[in-house]
Structure formats: C-alpha cells, structure tokens
Scaffold this motif. Structure first.
Motif, PDB file in Angstrom:
ATOM      1  N   THR A 122      -1.598  15.145   0.014  1.00  0.00           N
ATOM      2  CA  THR A 122      -2.927  14.774   0.504  1.00  0.00           C
ATOM      3  C   THR A 122      -2.837  13.334   1.007  1.00  0.00           C
ATOM      4  O   THR A 122      -1.790  12.693   0.879  1.00  0.00           O
ATOM      5  CB  THR A 122      -3.978  14.858  -0.612  1.00  0.00           C
ATOM      6  N   LYS A 123      -3.936  12.807   1.537  1.00  0.00           N
ATOM      7  CA  LYS A 123      -3.909  11.435   2.070  1.00  0.00           C
ATOM      8  C   LYS A 123      -3.596  10.424   0.983  1.00  0.00           C
ATOM      9  O   LYS A 123      -3.019   9.368   1.245  1.00  0.00           O
ATOM     10  CB  LYS A 123      -5.253  11.097   2.720  1.00  0.00           C
ATOM     11  N   TYR A 126       0.857  11.687  -1.970  1.00  0.00           N
ATOM     12  CA  TYR A 126       1.827  12.185  -0.990  1.00  0.00           C
ATOM     13  C   TYR A 126       3.253  11.690  -1.225  1.00  0.00           C
ATOM     14  O   TYR A 126       4.183  12.147  -0.579  1.00  0.00           O
ATOM     15  CB  TYR A 126       1.396  11.769   0.427  1.00  0.00           C
TER      16      TYR A 126
END
Length: 423
Positions: A122-123, A126
């Motif tokens: 995910t943002k 990661y």
C-alpha cells in the motif's frame, strides 16, 4: 570439538563407521588425468551427478521415441502428472505437506511469481526487508518488484545487517528493524542459509517477528534445500522457493521448487499470474473454461513441465528417499565439525572461519576468510583438483556434502591447505 582427532587413521576410521559411506558410489566423482578422484567441495554451487540420472532420463527419451504425444498418458511414468511423482519426496526434504509443494520453473522466476501474490504493498506499507549480503538475484528481484509497484528501490529496501566488526546476523537486530519500521514493511524475503557465510537462520522466529507486524514472510532456500531441515510447514513462513541443482543434485540450471503454506492453499482471491497448468486438472482439457485455480502450491504453476529436467530431479529425490534428511543432516554436522576442528588446529592467522561455530546454526558449508583477500590460495587449491569456490571479496566456500564427501576428503583437503599456507 574435543571429540575429533588428528591424523589420517582417524579419518579412515570415521569413514569405516559411516552408515552413509556407500552412497558415495552412487555419484560420478570427477577425476584427474591419472584417474584420481577430485576433492569436490562445491555441492553448494553444483551437486554431483547421481549415476542413475542417465537411466532416468533415458527412460523418458525412449518413451518419447516410442509413444510420441501418447507418452503423456502411456509412458512408464506418464508425463501429464509427472510433477506429482516428485511432490511427496520434495515435501519430506523441506518439511512440508504435499499440498504445499510443487516443482516448477527456476528459483528467481518462482520468487517473482510468489511476490505477485504475497507482496501487496500500500502507499504506507510497502517496504521489503532482505539480509544485507543477500544473493544478488534476490536483491535484483525485490528492487525490481519495488520499482514495478512505483516505489523508489533505494527507499523501499531495508537491509538487515551484521553489526560493525561482525560477519553474522543477529535475530534481535531484525526485531529492532520491525519494532521501528514494521508499520511500513510489507514483506520479509530472507535467505534461509546465507550463501556467503553459511549461516542458517531461525525461520520460525523470523516468521513470528514478521507476522507480529502483519508482514508477509518468504524464504529463499537455494542454499538450504537438501542441506538443512527447514521444517517449512512448522516454521509458519508464507512461502519459500529453492533451486535443485545444488544439494539436490539435479543438474545445471534444473527446475526449482516452491512452497506455499497450507493456510493460503484455498485462497482463490490471492492475486497471481496464472497459466494453463494453474487450472483445475480435471477440466483443464475442456479448453474454454474460465480459470478455476487449483488449491495449494500447484495453483502457482503456469505451463506443462520439462520432463527431462524432472527425470533428473526424480533420480536424485529417490536417493534422498532411501536415506532421509535426518541421517544426512547428522553426517553433515559431523563433517563440518571435523573440518572446523582441523582448520583450527592449523592455527594460521592467514585464514579464519566466518561460518557459525554451532553446527545447528550453519548448513554443510564452511566459509574460510582469507587475509588480504589473497585469491592465490583458492587458485592453488583448484590447480590441485580441490574444487572449492571463491566469493568476493575474500572468502573460499567449502561444502562437504554428506552424500558423497568423506572424512578422508576433508582430511586431505586440509593437509593440502596447510602445505599451501606454509609454502
């Protein structure tokens, strides 16, 4: 170490008592021009060829000649289900359930396919953790995965490093990394046995630490499969991959193996790159069916397998079946212990062993660090048909393989080493 003794008589005595000594005769040992066996210590790069391999491959060549395409069903070992003939043996070697293992592709291909499923960044979560001296292939694989997902590889890659002045990894340092950055880490991809030092890491502990921070955990077992007993199912790691041409003696560039833990076996929602061979085998030949992914590790397959490579793997796995990993591991610990004892007895400050001294914390490899990175030592060993390998910047890797190396091999190797060091 006090159990070991100096002298050739002791080495010969150990070989006479060795219940696995007969297996040496099951392998082709390279010879010099005078017909003397080489001292071969590079099973960690390419295992020697079992004498049965030719017969196993010839069987498939004969069936191809005699049956053509019908060999898929009519061959002595039908090709359609051929990979299944390897599953149970391979699962025993890595400590897995049959549903968790499949032989397919090659190591780094399998790691990429597994990361499609188990690296879901995910943002904010990661990052990927590897050991700082991971095999280059693993580093390139995770760097390109980070970039593929739009992240900066330099920022997204976290290295678990030895402490200054040390060569080996400490599990508590991984714990610190996860405590401090766990919320940003999506995946741990760790070499189960480090290619450079031979350090065998605690897979169960690594899995527990990673899962406590909701990270996926994968293991590269290239230097572990057929060497240690990783107990993959019990360890709880999410996935693992390995090659078969090192300790599994299956020939240069042979197919790899893949493990996916049973807890993921029936999750059809896991993202993956699929192919014909991922599909339910009972309806595969209906051709126009929507994808129905098979449960377990088989569901990561893409294509029908190369049978000639699998035949070579089968030849080796049948040897493993006849002896068992427990007996191989026991001999391995004795061989590396004896090797370590003899090296220490040289008492030479030009070399030192950087592999863990606890046999439970190493594979069947000793890494000998050479002062001033003097590669001539390795070159002189090679000229004497003592086959080790050099790894930059300053290490000679030696792997006494319990299947085909003897105590006498180890004794003779160290005697030659002593001679060269004293020249």
């Amino acid at each position: 170490m006090s159990n070991y003794k100096l002298g050739l008589d002791y080495a010969n005595e150990q070989d006479q008592k060795d219940p696995l000594a007969q297996y040496r005769n099951q392998f082709h040992i390279p010879k010099d021009k005078d017909g003397n066996d080489w001292l071969y210590f590079t099973g960690n790069s390419l295992g020697l060829q079992p004498k049965n391999t030719q017969k196993y491959i010839q069987q498939e060549l004969d069936d191809w000649a005699n049956f053509g395409v019908e060999g898929h069903f009519e061959a002595k070992n039908p090709w359609m289900p051929y990979h299944e003939f390897l599953t149970e043996s391979m699962a025993k070697i890595v400590g897995a359930k049959p549903i968790e293992v499949v032989i397919m592709n090659t190591l780094t291909t399998n790691l990429h396919l597994l990361m499609v499923s188990f690296y879901q960044p995910t943002k904010t979560k990661y990052k990927i953790v590897i050991e700082s001296d991971a095999f280059p292939s693993d580093r390139y694989a995770v760097q390109t995965q980070l970039e593929f997902h739009g992240f900066d590889a330099n920022e997204g890659l976290i290295e678990w490093k030895p402490r200054p002045g040390e060569d080996l990894l400490r599990i508590e340092d991984l714990e610190t990394i996860l405590e401090e950055q766990g919320d940003e880490i999506a995946l741990l991809l760790i070499g189960g046995v480090n290619y450079y030092t031979g350090q065998y890491l605690d897979l169960k502990k690594i899995a527990e630490l990673g899962h406590a921070k909701n990270c996926m955990v994968g293991i590269d077992l290239a230097h572990g499969a057929g060497n240690i007993t990783p107990e993959l199912h019990h360890s709880g790691v999410d996935f693992a991959a390995w090659c078969t041409y090192k300790y599994l003696n299956s020939g240069p560039g042979s197919l790899g193996g893949l493990f996916v833990h049973e807890k993921h076996a029936y999750n059809k929602d896991l993202k993956r790159f699929a192919g014909w061979w991922s599909h339910n085998k009972s309806t595969r030949f209906n051709m126009r069916q929507p994808l129905d992914v098979m449960p377990g590790a088989e569901g990561w397959q893409l294509s029908n397998p190369p049978i000639l490579s699998m035949a070579a793997i089968k030849a080796s796995l049948d040897l493993f079946n006849s002896v068992g990993m427990e007996a191989l591991r026991l001999k391995s610990e004795k061989l590396t212990g004896y090797f370590e004892f003899l090296i220490h007895e040289l008492n030479n400050d030009q070399i030192q062993i950087i592999t863990p001294s606890n046999p439970k914390e190493r594979g069947c490899q000793l890494s000998i660090q050479v002062k001033n990175a003097d590669k001539r030592l390795h070159q002189k060993l090679t000229e004497a048909h003592i086959i080790t390998d050099w790894r930059e910047p300053d290490v000679i890797r030696c792997a006494p393989v319990p299947f085909y190396n003897s105590f006498k091999d180890v004794y003779k190797m160290v005697e030659k080493l002593k001679f060269i060091l004293n020249e």
